[in-house]
Scaffold this motif. Sequence first.
Motif, PDB file in Angstrom:
ATOM      1  N   ALA A  15      -6.886 -12.230 -11.279  1.00 13.26           N
ATOM      2  CA  ALA A  15      -6.164 -10.965 -11.394  1.00 13.26           C
ATOM      3  C   ALA A  15      -6.969  -9.822 -10.791  1.00 13.26           C
ATOM      4  CB  ALA A  15      -5.858 -10.676 -12.865  1.00 13.26           C
ATOM      5  N   ALA A  16      -8.289  -9.824 -11.050  1.00 13.76           N
ATOM      6  CA  ALA A  16      -9.139  -8.772 -10.489  1.00 13.76           C
ATOM      7  C   ALA A  16      -9.170  -8.838  -8.970  1.00 13.76           C
ATOM      8  CB  ALA A  16     -10.560  -8.899 -11.052  1.00 13.76           C
ATOM      9  N   LEU A  17      -9.129 -10.047  -8.426  1.00  7.00           N
ATOM     10  CA  LEU A  17      -9.107 -10.209  -6.976  1.00  7.00           C
ATOM     11  C   LEU A  17      -7.834  -9.603  -6.386  1.00  7.00           C
ATOM     12  CD1 LEU A  17     -10.628 -11.530  -4.572  1.00  7.00           C
ATOM     13  CD2 LEU A  17      -9.251 -13.574  -4.967  1.00  7.00           C
ATOM     14  N   ILE A  18      -6.706  -9.847  -7.034  1.00  8.88           N
ATOM     15  CA  ILE A  18      -5.434  -9.297  -6.567  1.00  8.88           C
ATOM     16  C   ILE A  18      -5.454  -7.768  -6.606  1.00  8.88           C
ATOM     17  CG2 ILE A  18      -2.978  -9.086  -7.138  1.00  8.88           C
ATOM     18  CD1 ILE A  18      -3.082 -12.018  -8.059  1.00  8.88           C
ATOM     19  N   VAL A  19      -5.887  -7.223  -7.750  1.00 13.52           N
ATOM     20  CA  VAL A  19      -5.943  -5.770  -7.888  1.00 13.52           C
ATOM     21  C   VAL A  19      -6.948  -5.184  -6.899  1.00 13.52           C
ATOM     22  CG1 VAL A  19      -6.503  -3.866  -9.446  1.00 13.52           C
ATOM     23  CG2 VAL A  19      -5.223  -5.833 -10.296  1.00 13.52           C
ATOM     24  N   GLY A  20      -8.086  -5.870  -6.703  1.00 15.45           N
ATOM     25  CA  GLY A  20      -9.098  -5.388  -5.777  1.00 15.45           C
ATOM     26  C   GLY A  20      -8.603  -5.344  -4.347  1.00 15.45           C
ATOM     27  N   ILE A  21      -7.854  -6.376  -3.944  1.00 16.08           N
ATOM     28  CA  ILE A  21      -7.293  -6.397  -2.589  1.00 16.08           C
ATOM     29  C   ILE A  21      -6.327  -5.230  -2.396  1.00 16.08           C
ATOM     30  CG2 ILE A  21      -5.760  -7.675  -1.040  1.00 16.08           C
ATOM     31  CD1 ILE A  21      -7.005 -10.256  -2.143  1.00 16.08           C
ATOM     32  N   ILE A  22      -5.489  -4.988  -3.398  1.00 10.76           N
ATOM     33  CA  ILE A  22      -4.523  -3.892  -3.312  1.00 10.76           C
ATOM     34  C   ILE A  22      -5.249  -2.546  -3.255  1.00 10.76           C
ATOM     35  CG2 ILE A  22      -2.685  -2.678  -4.547  1.00 10.76           C
ATOM     36  CD1 ILE A  22      -1.806  -5.410  -5.646  1.00 10.76           C
ATOM     37  N   ALA A  23      -6.225  -2.362  -4.155  1.00 10.07           N
ATOM     38  CA  ALA A  23      -6.956  -1.096  -4.199  1.00 10.07           C
ATOM     39  C   ALA A  23      -7.723  -0.856  -2.901  1.00 10.07           C
ATOM     40  CB  ALA A  23      -7.909  -1.090  -5.390  1.00 10.07           C
ATOM     41  N   SER A  24      -8.356  -1.899  -2.390  1.00 11.23           N
ATOM     42  CA  SER A  24      -9.117  -1.767  -1.152  1.00 11.23           C
ATOM     43  C   SER A  24      -8.216  -1.406   0.018  1.00 11.23           C
ATOM     44  CB  SER A  24      -9.849  -3.082  -0.868  1.00 11.23           C
ATOM     45  OG  SER A  24     -10.498  -3.033   0.377  1.00 11.23           O
ATOM     46  N   TYR A  25      -7.043  -2.032   0.088  1.00  5.67           N
ATOM     47  CA  TYR A  25      -6.135  -1.768   1.205  1.00  5.67           C
ATOM     48  C   TYR A  25      -5.592  -0.340   1.132  1.00  5.67           C
ATOM     49  CZ  TYR A  25      -2.499  -2.701   4.684  1.00  5.67           C
ATOM     50  OH  TYR A  25      -1.708  -2.675   5.802  1.00  5.67           O
ATOM     51  N   LEU A  26      -5.296   0.129  -0.077  1.00  7.61           N
ATOM     52  CA  LEU A  26      -4.837   1.506  -0.225  1.00  7.61           C
ATOM     53  C   LEU A  26      -5.914   2.488   0.246  1.00  7.61           C
ATOM     54  CD1 LEU A  26      -3.043   1.426  -3.705  1.00  7.61           C
ATOM     55  CD2 LEU A  26      -1.964   1.690  -1.461  1.00  7.61           C
ATOM     56  N   LYS A  27      -7.151   2.188  -0.108  1.00  3.70           N
ATOM     57  CA  LYS A  27      -8.260   3.054   0.292  1.00  3.70           C
ATOM     58  C   LYS A  27      -8.464   3.033   1.805  1.00  3.70           C
ATOM     59  CE  LYS A  27     -13.210   3.778  -0.535  1.00  3.70           C
ATOM     60  NZ  LYS A  27     -14.404   3.262  -1.275  1.00  3.70           N
ATOM     61  N   GLN A  28      -8.402   1.842   2.408  1.00  2.55           N
ATOM     62  CA  GLN A  28      -8.634   1.709   3.842  1.00  2.55           C
ATOM     63  C   GLN A  28      -7.552   2.384   4.669  1.00  2.55           C
ATOM     64  OE1 GLN A  28      -8.933  -2.480   4.513  1.00  2.55           O
ATOM     65  NE2 GLN A  28     -10.754  -2.715   3.231  1.00  2.55           N
ATOM     66  N   THR A  29      -6.325   2.395   4.147  1.00  8.49           N
ATOM     67  CA  THR A  29      -5.207   2.950   4.906  1.00  8.49           C
ATOM     68  C   THR A  29      -4.914   4.404   4.532  1.00  8.49           C
ATOM     69  OG1 THR A  29      -3.668   1.984   3.283  1.00  8.49           O
ATOM     70  CG2 THR A  29      -4.135   0.700   5.271  1.00  8.49           C
ATOM     71  N   SER A  96      -4.216 -17.148   2.560  1.00  5.34           N
ATOM     72  CA  SER A  96      -3.309 -16.114   3.069  1.00  5.34           C
ATOM     73  C   SER A  96      -2.993 -15.049   2.032  1.00  5.34           C
ATOM     74  CB  SER A  96      -1.995 -16.766   3.531  1.00  5.34           C
ATOM     75  OG  SER A  96      -1.345 -17.421   2.454  1.00  5.34           O
ATOM     76  N   ILE A  97      -3.661 -15.092   0.878  1.00  4.55           N
ATOM     77  CA  ILE A  97      -3.277 -14.188  -0.202  1.00  4.55           C
ATOM     78  C   ILE A  97      -3.509 -12.727   0.177  1.00  4.55           C
ATOM     79  CG2 ILE A  97      -5.535 -14.352  -1.373  1.00  4.55           C
ATOM     80  CD1 ILE A  97      -3.987 -14.170  -4.018  1.00  4.55           C
ATOM     81  N   LYS A  98      -4.605 -12.455   0.919  1.00  3.56           N
ATOM     82  CA  LYS A  98      -4.880 -11.068   1.312  1.00  3.56           C
ATOM     83  C   LYS A  98      -3.786 -10.543   2.244  1.00  3.56           C
ATOM     84  CE  LYS A  98      -9.083  -9.705   2.123  1.00  3.56           C
ATOM     85  NZ  LYS A  98     -10.415  -9.432   2.739  1.00  3.56           N
ATOM     86  N   HIS A  99      -3.414 -11.342   3.247  1.00  6.94           N
ATOM     87  CA  HIS A  99      -2.364 -10.937   4.185  1.00  6.94           C
ATOM     88  C   HIS A  99      -1.033 -10.761   3.455  1.00  6.94           C
ATOM     89  CE1 HIS A  99       0.104 -10.714   7.800  1.00  6.94           C
ATOM     90  NE2 HIS A  99       0.846 -11.701   7.320  1.00  6.94           N
ATOM     91  N   THR A 100      -0.726 -11.675   2.532  1.00 10.16           N
ATOM     92  CA  THR A 100       0.538 -11.593   1.789  1.00 10.16           C
ATOM     93  C   THR A 100       0.604 -10.324   0.956  1.00 10.16           C
ATOM     94  OG1 THR A 100       0.662 -14.018   1.674  1.00 10.16           O
ATOM     95  CG2 THR A 100       1.994 -12.769   0.102  1.00 10.16           C
ATOM     96  N   LEU A 101      -0.490  -9.994   0.283  1.00  8.29           N
ATOM     97  CA  LEU A 101      -0.510  -8.785  -0.533  1.00  8.29           C
ATOM     98  C   LEU A 101      -0.419  -7.530   0.331  1.00  8.29           C
ATOM     99  CD1 LEU A 101      -3.189  -9.720  -3.222  1.00  8.29           C
ATOM    100  CD2 LEU A 101      -0.748  -9.345  -3.605  1.00  8.29           C
ATOM    101  N   HIS A 102      -1.110  -7.531   1.475  1.00  9.07           N
ATOM    102  CA  HIS A 102      -1.026  -6.374   2.376  1.00  9.07           C
ATOM    103  C   HIS A 102       0.412  -6.163   2.856  1.00  9.07           C
ATOM    104  CE1 HIS A 102      -5.581  -6.460   3.573  1.00  9.07           C
ATOM    105  NE2 HIS A 102      -5.369  -6.164   2.322  1.00  9.07           N
ATOM    106  N   THR A 103       1.071  -7.254   3.218  1.00  8.39           N
ATOM    107  CA  THR A 103       2.456  -7.161   3.685  1.00  8.39           C
ATOM    108  C   THR A 103       3.373  -6.658   2.583  1.00  8.39           C
ATOM    109  OG1 THR A 103       2.068  -8.987   5.236  1.00  8.39           O
ATOM    110  CG2 THR A 103       4.358  -8.449   4.714  1.00  8.39           C
ATOM    111  N   SER A 104       3.202  -7.187   1.375  1.00 10.21           N
ATOM    112  CA  SER A 104       4.030  -6.753   0.249  1.00 10.21           C
ATOM    113  C   SER A 104       3.789  -5.295  -0.078  1.00 10.21           C
ATOM    114  CB  SER A 104       3.732  -7.624  -0.983  1.00 10.21           C
ATOM    115  OG  SER A 104       4.030  -8.974  -0.732  1.00 10.21           O
ATOM    116  N   LEU A 105       2.544  -4.879   0.032  1.00 16.93           N
ATOM    117  CA  LEU A 105       2.214  -3.494  -0.259  1.00 16.93           C
ATOM    118  C   LEU A 105       2.841  -2.549   0.766  1.00 16.93           C
ATOM    119  CD1 LEU A 105       0.609  -1.632  -2.102  1.00 16.93           C
ATOM    120  CD2 LEU A 105      -1.385  -2.007  -0.656  1.00 16.93           C
ATOM    121  N   ASP A 106       2.743  -2.900   2.043  1.00 16.08           N
ATOM    122  CA  ASP A 106       3.369  -2.084   3.078  1.00 16.08           C
ATOM    123  C   ASP A 106       4.876  -1.991   2.865  1.00 16.08           C
ATOM    124  OD1 ASP A 106       1.001  -1.507   4.387  1.00 16.08           O
ATOM    125  OD2 ASP A 106       1.121  -3.272   5.689  1.00 16.08           O
TER     126      ASP A 106
END
Length: 280
Positions: A15-29, A96-106
Motif C-alpha cells: 500500500a505504501a508503494l502505491i501511495v508513494g508512486i502516486i505522491a512522487s508522480y504528483l510532485k514530479q509533474t 507495470s504497476i508504476k506505469h499503470t498508476l501514472h496512467t490512471s492518475l493522469d
Amino acid sequence: MLVPFLIMLREGIEAALIVGIIASYLKQTGRGQWMPAVWIGVFLAAALSLLVGGGLELMSAEFPQKQQELFEGIVGLIAVGILSSMVFWMRKVARSIKHTLHTSLDHALAGSKHHVTALIAMVFFAVAREGLETVFFLLAVFQQSEGPAAPVGALLGLMLAIGVGFAIYSGSMRLNLGLFFRWTGLFILVVAAGILANSVQALHEAGLWNHLQGVVFDLSATLPMDGPTGSVLAGMFGYQDAPTVSVLGAYVMYLAVALVMFFQAPGAPQAPQSSRVTNP
C-alpha cells in the motif's frame, strides 16, 4: 505472531508503494497541491477496512457454536481466495504497476471536472483493496489463534511497514522489492494452504462437510497441537496433529497447484527494479 506480522508488513509496504508512486508522480509533474486528496483517500480506505473488520468480528461473536464454525469456515475460504489472488496479481502487474498508476492518475485528473473527487476515489480503491485483503486474512488468523499475540504481531507489522514505506519514498532506504515480494508470496501460499485446511475442518464441525473424515495419521502423542512447537506450527501453517483425509487433501492439493502456478508464471516474481519510488 509471525504470520500476521509478515502479512501486515507485506500489505503495508504494498500500500505504501502505491501511495508513494502516486505522491512522487504528483510532485514530479508539478501537481503537489493535490496531495491532501491523496491522504483523504488513504484515510477513507483505512476507515472502511476497520469498519468492515470490526463489524464482522462483532457479528461473529453473537453466533451460536455451529454458526461460529460456519462463519470461520467461510471467512477462511474468502481469505484463501484473496491471499491467492493477491500473490498472483502482484506477480502479474509488478513490472507495470508504476506505469499503470501514472496512467490512471493522469486520467483521473484530466478526464473529470471533479478532479479532487476523482483523485480521492482512485486512491481510495487502490488502498482499500489492500486493506480489505488484510481484514479477511486477519479475521481468519485471529479466529484460529488465542491471546494477544496475533493482534500485537499485526500492529508491529503495520508500524514497521509505515516506517519502511516512508524511508523508501524519502530515498533514505533501498529495499530489494523483488526478493521481498517473492519470498513473502511463497510464505503466503503456505499460510493460505493452512487456512484452507482449517476451513475444511470448520465446515465439518458446522455440519456441512462430512466426507473423507478418516484420520490419516495421529501425532497427538509426539507433537500435540497444544504443545509449544505444535501451537507455533498450527498458528503459522495450520498444522493439525490428527488430520483427516479431506483436511490433508485440501492442504496438499492447494499447495501443489499454487506452487506450480507460482513458478510457471512468466517472468520473475518481482516488483519494480528500484525501490526508489521517486524515480520518473
